[in-house]
Design an enzyme around this catalytic site. Structure first.
Site, PDB file in Angstrom:
ATOM      1  N   GLY B  71       0.810  -1.217   0.000  1.00 36.95           N
ATOM      2  CA  GLY B  71       0.000   0.000   0.000  1.00 36.95           C
ATOM      3  C   GLY B  71       0.842   1.265   0.000  1.00 36.95           C
ATOM      4  N   ASN B 151      -7.875   4.138   8.848  1.00 32.67           N
ATOM      5  CA  ASN B 151      -7.349   2.977   9.547  1.00 32.67           C
ATOM      6  C   ASN B 151      -7.440   3.060  11.065  1.00 32.67           C
ATOM      7  OD1 ASN B 151      -5.385   5.003   8.505  1.00 32.67           O
ATOM      8  ND2 ASN B 151      -3.987   4.014   9.931  1.00 32.67           N
ATOM      9  N   GLN B 179      -7.753   0.185   3.552  1.00 33.38           N
ATOM     10  CA  GLN B 179      -8.598  -0.386   4.608  1.00 33.38           C
ATOM     11  C   GLN B 179      -9.984  -0.790   4.100  1.00 33.38           C
ATOM     12  OE1 GLN B 179      -7.886  -1.199   7.742  1.00 33.38           O
ATOM     13  NE2 GLN B 179      -5.816  -0.356   7.794  1.00 33.38           N
ATOM     14  N   SER B 199      -3.722  -2.938  -0.625  1.00 33.66           N
ATOM     15  CA  SER B 199      -2.677  -3.689   0.057  1.00 33.66           C
ATOM     16  C   SER B 199      -3.226  -5.045   0.472  1.00 33.66           C
ATOM     17  CB  SER B 199      -2.201  -2.914   1.290  1.00 33.66           C
ATOM     18  OG  SER B 199      -1.254  -3.688   1.985  1.00 33.66           O
ATOM     19  N   HIS B 201      -2.246  -7.446   2.568  1.00 41.16           N
ATOM     20  CA  HIS B 201      -2.230  -8.024   3.923  1.00 41.16           C
ATOM     21  C   HIS B 201      -3.360  -7.522   4.808  1.00 41.16           C
ATOM     22  CE1 HIS B 201      -0.229  -4.737   6.388  1.00 41.16           C
ATOM     23  NE2 HIS B 201       0.079  -4.318   5.174  1.00 41.16           N
ATOM     24  N   THR B 237      11.524  -7.715 -10.777  1.00 40.27           N
ATOM     25  CA  THR B 237      10.944  -9.031 -11.028  1.00 40.27           C
ATOM     26  C   THR B 237       9.688  -9.195 -10.181  1.00 40.27           C
ATOM     27  OG1 THR B 237      13.100  -9.913 -11.575  1.00 40.27           O
ATOM     28  CG2 THR B 237      11.404 -11.517 -10.954  1.00 40.27           C
ATOM     29  N   CYS B 324       2.742   7.239  23.511  1.00 41.52           N
ATOM     30  CA  CYS B 324       3.694   6.212  23.888  1.00 41.52           C
ATOM     31  C   CYS B 324       3.649   5.036  22.941  1.00 41.52           C
ATOM     32  CB  CYS B 324       3.443   5.760  25.315  1.00 41.52           C
ATOM     33  SG  CYS B 324       4.219   6.884  26.463  1.00 41.52           S
TER      34      CYS B 324
HETATM   35  C1  LIG Z   1      -4.891   3.440   5.119  1.00 41.91           C
HETATM   36  C2  LIG Z   1      -3.577   2.767   4.894  1.00 41.91           C
HETATM   37  N1  LIG Z   1      -2.801   3.158   3.870  1.00 41.91           N
HETATM   38  C3  LIG Z   1      -1.617   2.581   3.620  1.00 41.91           C
HETATM   39  C4  LIG Z   1      -1.139   1.556   4.405  1.00 41.91           C
HETATM   40  C5  LIG Z   1       0.201   0.967   4.089  1.00 41.91           C
HETATM   41  O1  LIG Z   1       0.093  -0.269   3.455  1.00 41.91           O
HETATM   42  P1  LIG Z   1       1.317  -1.287   3.468  1.00 41.91           P
HETATM   43  O2  LIG Z   1       1.482  -1.753   4.849  1.00 41.91           O
HETATM   44  O3  LIG Z   1       0.914  -2.385   2.528  1.00 41.91           O
HETATM   45  O4  LIG Z   1       2.516  -0.554   2.923  1.00 41.91           O
HETATM   46  C6  LIG Z   1      -1.920   1.120   5.502  1.00 41.91           C
HETATM   47  C7  LIG Z   1      -1.508   0.041   6.417  1.00 41.91           C
HETATM   48  O5  LIG Z   1      -0.457  -0.077   6.962  1.00 41.91           O
HETATM   49  C8  LIG Z   1      -3.162   1.743   5.742  1.00 41.91           C
HETATM   50  O6  LIG Z   1      -3.929   1.377   6.778  1.00 41.91           O
END
Ligand SMILES: Cc1ncc(COP(=O)(O)O)c(C=O)c1O
Lengths: 145, 392
Positions: B71, B151, B179, B199, B201, B237, B324
């Protein structure tokens, strides 16, 4: 990221709570920055007979408060005043770099309480304690900390 | 010990389907997709299929999907690429105060290179309005970049409407949909955006792979140059296994979206309802237009990291936007942007769940968190002061 000791003092803090018959109370920190530490002491014959704390803050802030109270409990005022933030950090087997300020806060908290002890007796704590970090109580122009 | 993973906005577990889709491309079909012999051709075929699946899930065609390293790269590419592409037209970019750092820090970096950036403020729920955006667009505005869903607080933004405003004025529109994709229905053609970041994951695909949708005809210059992969737009690649995993995970998420949204949002609502019973707690983010899996709060008089550590000891994984937790002195920019005073923002907690969570997980959280908060409050001088004032 935290040592076992830090976690132990966070999960099982020593001397936590209020001290009803405290004759020295110091508050340091600022809720805006995310930590505030309040130290209560019962001082008799220049000896810290009892001590407790209350802390708003992260794991390190709570653990350093707990450790600092352990380190000065039963000690003389002079001994307590020589407590350094690195002694607190060392006793906890170290802190992550971004958390070192918590140990500074603990040192300041001890000094603030002792400053309050002197102030209650009409003695200006500044020559003895130095800056006692309790800005509200001291009303003096601020030095950096 | 029982582990309840409630940090799915940070990352998710890879689904079995995604894992199985990936494995052959580590072992049998390990070839480089750019080669012409059979082992490489197999990889090429897999990459093509993955691209088609991702495109289909987003409502578009394969030639508009470019794989990236996640992402962050997709966001960087969209913003930096547009900045370069349109620099003759102007150097003004509009975004919001609540974007992910992948967008914000990229904008900050462009500011050092002569670009001007407007960070639209948000309301208490994290919303921006069409009028706000309309008012911010200038002659020299070249890009609007607004996230599809936040997020930290889960607020869903009205991308279709905002994009229409940008297009009215001839300005390109990018959305960070990291998200949102795989969690809420989303169709790039319907939204009409020019670029959209994905993204893997976040929807049970692997880490380190993502995609950027780039509308056909938009000749976004590459961020990475080299061997000319991805039609010359993104050299390197290809992560074949990653692309296959992402495609499988996305296909699966879209296929089960209706049931997942129903199941997950019901659990989220139980969390919200249960935890708002705790005195001096507040929900953060839009109460209605929010991601199905995000339950985000602030609990007054305590600090977030100490909550996270205490939850961890009970086997619950969650996150916080307190200073923190972020390793700085300030709480998260999102929490301050929605107007929370610093001392309140420090007590933030985000629980993010997905279809892997169960009702038992929710019960466990509801039963574990209140005593943790009470314990920390009992230790907090702020709470003590408050109670004393209250009694006086
Ligand atoms: C809103 C948002 N944008 C971008 C990212 C970044 O994506 P990535 O961890 O795949 O680089 C995240 C998560 O970490 C996200 O929550």
């Amino acid at each position: 990221m935290y040592s076992e000791k830090v976690l132990d003092h966070f999960y099982n803090p020593r001397n936590v709570g209020e001290l009803p018959d405290a004759n020295a109370i110091g508050t340091v920190g600022n809720p805006r920055c995310g930590d505030i530490m309040k130290i209560y002491m019962k001082i008799e014959d220049d000896i810290i007979k009892d001590i407790s704390f209350k802390t708003f803050g992260c794991g390190a802030a709570i653990a350093t408060s707990s450790m600092a109270t352990e380190l000065v409990k039963g000690k003389t005022i002079q001994e307590a005043l020589s407590l350094t933030n690195s002694a607190v950090t060392d006793a906890l087997d170290g802190l992550p770099p971004q958390k070192l300020h918590c140990s500074v806060l603990a040192e300041e908290g001890i000094k603030a309480a002792i400053g309050d002890y002197y102030r209650r007796q009409g003695i200006d704590p500044e020559p003895i304690v130095g800056c006692s970090f309790d800005c509200e109580a001291c009303h003096k122009e601020h030095h950096e900390h | 010990m029982r582990i309840v993973y409630a940090d799915n906005a940070a990352t998710t577990s890879v689904s079995r389907t995604a894992l199985e889709a990936m494995l052959p491309y580590f072992t049998e079909h390990y070839g480089n997709p750019s080669t012409i012999y059979s082992v490489g051709r197999e990889a090429r075929r897999a990459l093509d299929t993955a691209r088609e699946k991702v495109a289909k899930a987003l409502g578009t065609e394969a030639k508009e999907i470019y794989f990236t390293g996640g992402g962050t790269e997709a966001d960087n590419w969209a913003i930096r690429g547009t900045a370069e592409l349109r620099q003759k037209k102007g150097k003004h970019i509009i975004t919001t105060a609540i974007e992910h750092h992948a967008v914000l820090h990229t904008c900050k970096d462009l500011e050092k290179h002569g670009y001007e950036v407007t960070y639209l403020p948000v309301d208490e729920y994290g919303r921006v309005t069409a009028d706000q955006l309309r008012g911010a667009i200038r002659e020299d505005t070249i890009l609007v970049s607004i996230m599809a869903a936040n997020n930290e607080i889960g607020t869903i933004l009205p991308i279709k409407e905002l994009c229409a405003i940008a297009h009215e004025k001839g300005v390109l529109f990018h959305t960070d949909a990291v998200q949102a994709v795989g969690h809420i229905p989303l169709d790039v053609k319907e939204l009409d955006v020019d670029m959209l970041s994905v993204s893997a994951h976040k929807f049970r695909g692997p880490k380190g792979i993502g995609a950027l949708y780039v509308r056909r005809g938009l000749s976004l210059p590459p961020l990475l140059t080299g061997g000319g992969q991805e039609s010359g737009r993104r050299s390197g690649t290809e992560n074949v296994a990653g692309a296959c995993g992402m495609a499988a995970a996305l296909e699966e998420s879209v296929e089960h979206m209706d049931e997942n949204v129903k199941k997950v949002s019901a659990m989220r609502d139980r969390l919200i309802e249960g935890l708002l019973k705790i005195p001096y707690s507040r929900l953060t983010g839009d109460p209605v237009n929010r991601l199905p899996g995000t339950a985000s709060f602030v609990f007054e008089f305590i600090e977030g990291e100490s909550m996270i550590l205490s939850l961890d000891a009970a086997g619950i994984c969650a996150s916080s936007g307190s200073a923190c937790s972020s390793g700085s002195l300030d709480p998260s920019h999102v929490l301050t942007a929605i107007g929370l005073p610093h001392e309140v923002a420090h007590g933030s907690l985000r629980l993010s769940i997905n279809e892997c969570n169960t009702e038992e997980d929710i019960d466990y959280i509801l039963q574990t968190l209140p005593p943790i908060i009470q314990r920390l409050r009992d230790m907090s001088p702020l709470w003590e002061d408050y109670i004393k004032k209250f009694k006086a």
